[in-house]
Every structure is written in C-alpha cells, then in structure tokens.
Scaffold this motif. Structure first.
Motif, PDB file in Angstrom:
ATOM      1  N   LYS A  60       0.829  -1.206   0.000  1.00 36.07           N
ATOM      2  CA  LYS A  60       0.000   0.000   0.000  1.00 36.07           C
ATOM      3  C   LYS A  60       0.866   1.260   0.000  1.00 36.07           C
ATOM      4  O   LYS A  60       0.580   2.234  -0.692  1.00 36.07           O
ATOM      5  CB  LYS A  60      -0.916   0.013   1.226  1.00 36.07           C
ATOM      6  N   ARG A  61       1.918   1.244   0.803  1.00 35.67           N
ATOM      7  CA  ARG A  61       2.789   2.428   0.874  1.00 35.67           C
ATOM      8  C   ARG A  61       3.382   2.751  -0.495  1.00 35.67           C
ATOM      9  O   ARG A  61       3.422   3.903  -0.923  1.00 35.67           O
ATOM     10  CB  ARG A  61       3.912   2.195   1.880  1.00 35.67           C
ATOM     11  N   THR A  62       3.857   1.694  -1.173  1.00 37.48           N
ATOM     12  CA  THR A  62       4.512   1.918  -2.461  1.00 37.48           C
ATOM     13  C   THR A  62       3.512   2.336  -3.531  1.00 37.48           C
ATOM     14  O   THR A  62       3.793   3.216  -4.355  1.00 37.48           O
ATOM     15  CB  THR A  62       5.266   0.646  -2.898  1.00 37.48           C
ATOM     16  N   ARG A  63       2.328   1.726  -3.526  1.00 32.89           N
ATOM     17  CA  ARG A  63       1.318   2.073  -4.542  1.00 32.89           C
ATOM     18  C   ARG A  63       0.857   3.519  -4.395  1.00 32.89           C
ATOM     19  O   ARG A  63       0.569   4.187  -5.378  1.00 32.89           O
ATOM     20  CB  ARG A  63       0.124   1.133  -4.435  1.00 32.89           C
ATOM     21  N   HIS A  64       0.775   3.999  -3.155  1.00 25.32           N
ATOM     22  CA  HIS A  64       0.253   5.347  -2.891  1.00 25.32           C
ATOM     23  C   HIS A  64       1.341   6.211  -2.265  1.00 25.32           C
ATOM     24  O   HIS A  64       1.127   6.906  -1.273  1.00 25.32           O
ATOM     25  CB  HIS A  64      -0.969   5.252  -1.977  1.00 25.32           C
ATOM     26  N   ARG A  65       2.503   6.173  -2.862  1.00 26.47           N
ATOM     27  CA  ARG A  65       3.688   6.782  -2.252  1.00 26.47           C
ATOM     28  C   ARG A  65       3.524   8.280  -2.004  1.00 26.47           C
ATOM     29  O   ARG A  65       3.861   8.780  -0.938  1.00 26.47           O
ATOM     30  CB  ARG A  65       4.905   6.503  -3.132  1.00 26.47           C
ATOM     31  N   ARG A  66       3.027   9.007  -3.000  1.00 22.70           N
ATOM     32  CA  ARG A  66       2.921  10.458  -2.824  1.00 22.70           C
ATOM     33  C   ARG A  66       1.851  10.811  -1.786  1.00 22.70           C
ATOM     34  O   ARG A  66       2.036  11.718  -0.982  1.00 22.70           O
ATOM     35  CB  ARG A  66       2.601  11.131  -4.151  1.00 22.70           C
ATOM     36  N   ALA A  67       0.740  10.086  -1.833  1.00 24.58           N
ATOM     37  CA  ALA A  67      -0.302  10.333  -0.840  1.00 24.58           C
ATOM     38  C   ALA A  67       0.231  10.070   0.564  1.00 24.58           C
ATOM     39  O   ALA A  67      -0.037  10.836   1.503  1.00 24.58           O
ATOM     40  CB  ALA A  67      -1.513   9.450  -1.134  1.00 24.58           C
ATOM     41  N   LEU A  68       1.012   9.011   0.705  1.00 23.30           N
ATOM     42  CA  LEU A  68       1.585   8.663   2.008  1.00 23.30           C
ATOM     43  C   LEU A  68       2.520   9.761   2.498  1.00 23.30           C
ATOM     44  O   LEU A  68       2.437  10.207   3.650  1.00 23.30           O
ATOM     45  CB  LEU A  68       2.327   7.331   1.905  1.00 23.30           C
ATOM     46  N   VAL A  69       3.424  10.210   1.625  1.00 22.03           N
ATOM     47  CA  VAL A  69       4.393  11.230   2.040  1.00 22.03           C
ATOM     48  C   VAL A  69       3.682  12.549   2.345  1.00 22.03           C
ATOM     49  O   VAL A  69       4.024  13.245   3.318  1.00 22.03           O
ATOM     50  CB  VAL A  69       5.467  11.422   0.947  1.00 22.03           C
ATOM     51  N   ARG A  70       2.675  12.885   1.547  1.00 26.66           N
ATOM     52  CA  ARG A  70       1.915  14.111   1.823  1.00 26.66           C
ATOM     53  C   ARG A  70       1.244  14.039   3.200  1.00 26.66           C
ATOM     54  O   ARG A  70       1.240  15.027   3.957  1.00 26.66           O
ATOM     55  CB  ARG A  70       0.872  14.319   0.732  1.00 26.66           C
ATOM     56  N   MET A  71       0.696  12.852   3.532  1.00 28.23           N
ATOM     57  CA  MET A  71       0.066  12.684   4.846  1.00 28.23           C
ATOM     58  C   MET A  71       1.083  12.780   5.978  1.00 28.23           C
ATOM     59  O   MET A  71       0.768  13.262   7.076  1.00 28.23           O
ATOM     60  CB  MET A  71      -0.674  11.344   4.897  1.00 28.23           C
ATOM     61  N   LEU A  72       2.316  12.352   5.716  1.00 23.99           N
ATOM     62  CA  LEU A  72       3.365  12.476   6.744  1.00 23.99           C
ATOM     63  C   LEU A  72       3.714  13.945   6.991  1.00 23.99           C
ATOM     64  O   LEU A  72       3.915  14.359   8.142  1.00 23.99           O
ATOM     65  CB  LEU A  72       4.605  11.686   6.325  1.00 23.99           C
ATOM     66  N   PHE A  73       3.791  14.735   5.915  1.00 23.97           N
ATOM     67  CA  PHE A  73       4.013  16.165   6.096  1.00 23.97           C
ATOM     68  C   PHE A  73       2.918  16.754   6.991  1.00 23.97           C
ATOM     69  O   PHE A  73       3.189  17.536   7.912  1.00 23.97           O
ATOM     70  CB  PHE A  73       4.004  16.881   4.740  1.00 23.97           C
ATOM     71  N   GLU A  74       1.692  16.373   6.702  1.00 19.62           N
ATOM     72  CA  GLU A  74       0.570  16.926   7.454  1.00 19.62           C
ATOM     73  C   GLU A  74       0.558  16.411   8.891  1.00 19.62           C
ATOM     74  O   GLU A  74       0.241  17.159   9.827  1.00 19.62           O
ATOM     75  CB  GLU A  74      -0.736  16.580   6.737  1.00 19.62           C
ATOM     76  N   HIS A  75       0.895  15.116   9.075  1.00 17.98           N
ATOM     77  CA  HIS A  75       0.909  14.564  10.431  1.00 17.98           C
ATOM     78  C   HIS A  75       1.937  15.272  11.311  1.00 17.98           C
ATOM     79  O   HIS A  75       1.653  15.594  12.476  1.00 17.98           O
ATOM     80  CB  HIS A  75       1.208  13.067  10.380  1.00 17.98           C
ATOM     81  N   PHE A  76       3.133  15.489  10.773  1.00 14.89           N
ATOM     82  CA  PHE A  76       4.193  16.125  11.562  1.00 14.89           C
ATOM     83  C   PHE A  76       4.076  17.653  11.574  1.00 14.89           C
ATOM     84  O   PHE A  76       4.868  18.322  12.251  1.00 14.89           O
ATOM     85  CB  PHE A  76       5.565  15.716  11.013  1.00 14.89           C
ATOM     86  N   GLU A  77       3.099  18.191  10.783  1.00 15.42           N
ATOM     87  CA  GLU A  77       2.889  19.640  10.696  1.00 15.42           C
ATOM     88  C   GLU A  77       4.209  20.345  10.379  1.00 15.42           C
ATOM     89  O   GLU A  77       4.689  21.230  11.092  1.00 15.42           O
ATOM     90  CB  GLU A  77       2.292  20.177  12.004  1.00 15.42           C
ATOM     91  N   THR A  78       4.812  19.906   9.288  1.00 11.67           N
ATOM     92  CA  THR A  78       6.136  20.396   8.908  1.00 11.67           C
ATOM     93  C   THR A  78       6.175  20.692   7.415  1.00 11.67           C
ATOM     94  O   THR A  78       5.354  20.180   6.642  1.00 11.67           O
ATOM     95  CB  THR A  78       7.206  19.350   9.255  1.00 11.67           C
ATOM     96  N   GLU A  79       7.125  21.523   7.033  1.00 10.19           N
ATOM     97  CA  GLU A  79       7.386  21.793   5.622  1.00 10.19           C
ATOM     98  C   GLU A  79       8.664  21.098   5.157  1.00 10.19           C
ATOM     99  O   GLU A  79       9.010  21.169   3.982  1.00 10.19           O
ATOM    100  CB  GLU A  79       7.508  23.306   5.373  1.00 10.19           C
ATOM    101  N   ARG A  80       9.355  20.414   6.098  1.00  9.56           N
ATOM    102  CA  ARG A  80      10.579  19.682   5.766  1.00  9.56           C
ATOM    103  C   ARG A  80      10.485  18.295   6.381  1.00  9.56           C
ATOM    104  O   ARG A  80      10.080  18.137   7.541  1.00  9.56           O
ATOM    105  CB  ARG A  80      11.830  20.400   6.287  1.00  9.56           C
ATOM    106  N   LEU A  81      10.883  17.286   5.612  1.00 14.63           N
ATOM    107  CA  LEU A  81      10.765  15.891   6.067  1.00 14.63           C
ATOM    108  C   LEU A  81      11.922  15.087   5.505  1.00 14.63           C
ATOM    109  O   LEU A  81      12.267  15.211   4.320  1.00 14.63           O
ATOM    110  CB  LEU A  81       9.432  15.301   5.591  1.00 14.63           C
ATOM    111  N   VAL A  82      12.511  14.233   6.349  1.00 18.33           N
ATOM    112  CA  VAL A  82      13.606  13.351   5.935  1.00 18.33           C
ATOM    113  C   VAL A  82      13.071  11.919   5.800  1.00 18.33           C
ATOM    114  O   VAL A  82      12.369  11.438   6.692  1.00 18.33           O
ATOM    115  CB  VAL A  82      14.762  13.368   6.944  1.00 18.33           C
TER     116      VAL A  82
END
Length: 525
Positions: free
Chosen positions: A384-406
């Motif tokens: 699921k993570r790989t199929r929806h990679r961009r959606a997953l990463v976008r949700m991580l930005f929102e979860h951490f309330e950040t504009e930078r993510l490693v």
C-alpha cells in the motif's frame, strides 16, 4: 524404520534408469517402474534384463502410452503403484519420481526424516481460489471434457473445446469433491495409498470425471489426498526441489550445483541434466553414504531469482494514474537519505532529528515496522505504501505539521527517487557511499535470503563478486539519473568534506552540520 517404494515414470535413457534403480535400492528401498509404452521396445527389454536379478525392483503389469497433459500419466502412476503395493508389503511410503530426479540427501537422512514426520507430503491448493495456474486454461481444464492431446492434436483439441463452449456443454465437478491442484511429485504413506486405490474402485463417477480433465496429474492425487486424509496429517509441500524460470520452463541442474542442492530443505531434486555426469556420480554415491550431516540453508530459489534477474532488471519510470494530479506541495522540501547500509542511514537521521528538529522516517518503503503513525490504513503494508507513495508522504508532512521531512531509501529504489524528485516540491537527495567488507556482504546475502546460515563457503565465494557488482550498479544508476539536488557522502572522504556536504544538504550552518557529524561510529558495522 521407513521403507520407501519409489514410483518411477520414465520413457528414455535406459542407462540412467538402471543406475537410478541400483542406487536407490542399494540402501534397502524399492522401486516400481512404468516405462512409457510409446518408447523404444529395445530400451524396455534392456531395463528388464539388467534389473531382473534385483528383488527390490518391480514393473507395472500394464504399460500405457503416455502423453503430456493426458489421463494416461495418472493411469501409468496407478499401474506402478498397484504393482508396488503388491510386490513390497513392507513399504511404508511411496515416493513419485521421474527419470530426471536424484536424491540430494542420504538414505539415512531420508528415512529418519520420514520416521520423524508421520505425514503425507503433497502440494495441494484450492483449484478455483488459488493462483497456482499462471497461464493457459484454468477452470476450463475441469468443466469441459478433453479427449485430445493439445500438443499432438491441437486442431482437434481446440475444436472440441470451442464446440463445447459454444453449445453450453460445461459440466459440474463431483458434488462432494473439492478439486485441488499442485506439483505431481509427492510422497505418501502406505495407508494413504491404500485408501486411494480403494477410492478408485468405489467411485467410478470421480474416475470418469478426471479421465477427461486436462493435466490431471496436477489435480488427481492432490484432490484425493485432501478428500481422504485429515488436514493435520498433510504437509502442503513437495519433498522434491524443483524450480521454474520466469518463462515457465524447469530449471536444470549441472555439475557445479552439488553443494547448493545438498543445502536445500528437500530430499530429491529435479531436473538433473543428462550431461551432468559428475553431479550424477556424486549424488549416486551420496544416497548410500552414512554419517553425513547436512547444513540446510535453503537459499536456492532466492539465489536463482537474484542471479538470473541481473541481466533484465525492469524499472518503472512513468507515473501511476492516481498520482498524476497529486503533489506533495510546492512549498515543501523532501530530504532523501539513500544508503544500502541501513544502520548507517538510521544513525545519521537520528542525529538530524536531534540537531535540527526536522522529522524523519526510516526506510518506510522497505521495512514493515518503520514506526509510522496511524494514517488511516495506507501505512499498513509495504504494498500500500509503495502504490500510494505520494499520498503517504503528503500525509506524513501533514501529520508532523512540517514543511521539511527526511526519508530513508534503499539504493535499489531508483523508481521511488525519480518519482519523488519529479514532484513540484523541492526534493534533495543525499547518497551515502559505504565500504563493503566480505563479512558485510555475507550478512547482506543472508538478510535478503540469498544465503543461509549453513550455505557452503564455496557458494558464498562465488556469490560475493556478483553482490558487490550489483551494489556498484545500483550506485551507478543513481548517479546516471543526474538528479538536480544531489550530494554524496563518502565513508572514505575527510570528515570536513562530509560535514560541508551535510551543511549544504540540510541548509544548516557549519556548526549544526558538525554536530550532526559528531558520531565517530557512523560507518561502523
């Protein structure tokens, strides 16, 4: 102690059959041979003559003309089984073999294994629900009647098949039978064989059904065993090691496969090349040997897939349709740390978290347990993570309330890097170049299933250059991709140079970068 009656179906190479019978019966086991009635009569007479003095060899009373995919193969098996049951009353197990099979363990090991595992070993999966059949006919193997051989009479085969489809002549499977499918190379206990023979005499309806199914040697015994024997007494596997290429052809073993074959968790292997004379000689001597300990590593299939895949590695560069309009956000910055030694990357990003407060997630596309937060289910599996990679990463930005993510990525994930770097967000990539000792490569081979704890040293020595070249190839592909925001951190570079690269990659001061690089064990294994 277990006493095996080998059921041998063969059609050529009388010398090999005579040798095989001699080797397997020398340890006290038995053999029942069915030699194809289509084969050379002189070859059959020679086999009978050479083995006439061996009391542990018998022959099917009635020989049939065998054809691939036909009921004749099952009939030949039953004829050989009936002869074995009558001739060898002390046989406890019946093991199906072909002329291309050879033992890869000693008789002592085989007998002990069967004594300790009071089960039937047969691969059997639900015919309709499983994905065992990869190509060609599936349910139509059963619901239509097949009177002709596809290979010998293709026109008649498909004319008959298409006429039945046109006129709605599909049939039901026997109402009380769940049809199963699997490999035809099985090992069954005597009481199971006797129940099968009783069933064949009592259930004429089932016999008539299988008589006109297509490729019944993959369904007949598999179905009857499941029907007659409690599930707890069945091991859903074959004891014969066999592999198929990605073109669906059986993999053939040669002289240099000896150590690899002995290390597999199987009793026999198929198919041994007729030209592999040294391998046949060594395996023939092995069965009668005593006191040999086997160190099972069981890496054969993974190793074969890895080695044969090097020449035709396919990668996806196009966007998936659900990602076409998605973006991480034009004002966001994604920092990718790419390293084959995961522990090195994890140490570095832990320092980045501590010194910069930039949130980081480690190898989320490679490790199930990547420590992801609850994101509504998209994080549950790697698929699921790989199929929806961009959606997953976008949700991580929102979860951490950040504009930078490693994020940490494996160098093999070039398609992920290219996809994420093509986003409207700013994506920066730091590759960490490590040195790989032989000990590390051995450990890597074991972690990814290319080797086991007991893989022979000779096999590892031959494998290590391929793995080293593969890692170098992954690095070359990343550099050939020519990413616009790319930095290289090298284990062999001076500390000051790496500190400067960290400062540029993270857009931080030299002092902060120095604190990130302050761990002196960063590259330690």
């Amino acid at each position: 102690m277990a006493k095996i009656a080998y059921i041998l179906l063969c059609h050529k190479n009388p010398d090999a059959i005579i040798a095989q019978a001699g080797q397997l019966t020398a340890a006290g086991d038995c053999m029942s041979i069915h030699f194809d009635a289509r084969a050379n009569p002189a070859d059959y007479r020679r086999i009978r003559t050479e083995l006439a003095g061996n009391p542990n060899v018998t022959f099917a009373r009635k020989r049939v003309k065998c054809g691939w995919g036909e009921w004749s193969l099952v009939r030949a098996s039953l004829n050989a089984i009936e002869a074995a049951v009558e001739a060898f009353p002390l046989a406890t197990h019946f093991y199906m073999l072909s002329g291309d099979c050879m033992a890869i363990k000693t008789a002592q090991y085989v007998h002990r294994f069967l004594d300790e595992n009071d089960k039937d070993f047969i691969e059997s999966h639900d015919f309709f629900e499983s994905n065992w059949i990869k190509t060609g006919l599936k349910k139509d193997r059963l619901i239509y009647r097949h009177f002709f051989n596809e290979r010998n009479n293709p026109w008649w085969f498909y004319t008959s098949y298409n006429l039945q489809k046109r006129f709605g002549m599909a049939r039901e499977t026997p109402h009380d039978i769940q049809v199963m499918i699997g490999s035809q190379w099985w090992c069954l206990r005597r009481r199971t064989i006797e129940r099968i023979l009783e069933f064949t005499r009592a259930r004429r309806d089932v016999m008539l059904f299988f008589l006109t199914t297509w490729i019944p040697d993959e369904t007949f015994f598999q179905t009857l065993v499941r029907h007659l024997i409690p599930e707890r007494e069945i091991e859903n596997r074959t004891l014969t090691f066999l592999m198929f290429s990605d073109y669906g052809m059986p993999v053939t073993f040669y002289n240099d496969h000896y150590d690899m074959l002995l290390a597999q968790d199987f009793l026999f292997a198929r198919k041994i090349s007729p030209e592999a004379l040294k391998l046949k000689e060594r395996l023939g001597q092995l069965y009668a040997a005593e006191g040999i300990e086997f160190r099972v590593s069981n890496e054969g299939r993974n190793l074969y897939t890895f080695l044969t895949g090097r020449g035709r590695v396919g990668r996806r560069f196009a966007k998936r349709f659900w990602e076409a309009e998605s973006t991480l956000g034009p004002r966001r910055e994604l920092l990718l740390v790419v390293c084959k030694k995961w522990h090195v990357a994890k140490r570095l990003v832990d320092q980045i978290r501590r010194e910069t407060d930039v949130p980081a997630v480690e190898y989320l596309f490679n490790e199930e347990s990547a420590g992801l937060p609850d994101l509504g289910g998209i994080e549950k599996t790697l698929g699921k993570r790989t199929r929806h990679r961009r959606a997953l990463v976008r949700m991580l930005f929102e979860h951490f309330e950040t504009e930078r993510l490693v994020l940490c990525l494996d160098p093999a994930d070039l398609d992920l890097m290219q996809d994420l770097c093509s986003d409207r967000a700013t994506t920066r990539l730091l590759e960490i170049e490590c040195q790989y000792s032989d000990d590390y490569l051995v450990g890597h081979a074991r972690r990814v299933g290319l080797a086991g704890e007991h893989t022979p040293t000779g096999t590892l020595d031959a494998l290590l250059p391929t793995i080293r070249n593969d890692l170098a190839h992954e690095a070359e592909r990343i550099r050939d991709a020519d990413f616009s925001h790319y930095w290289l951190l090298r284990e062999t570079a001076p500390w000051s140079e790496n500190t400067e690269k960290i400062a540029e990659f993270l857009s931080v001061s030299e002092e902060q970068a120095a604190r990130v690089m302050s761990i002196d064990y960063l590259f330690s294994d």
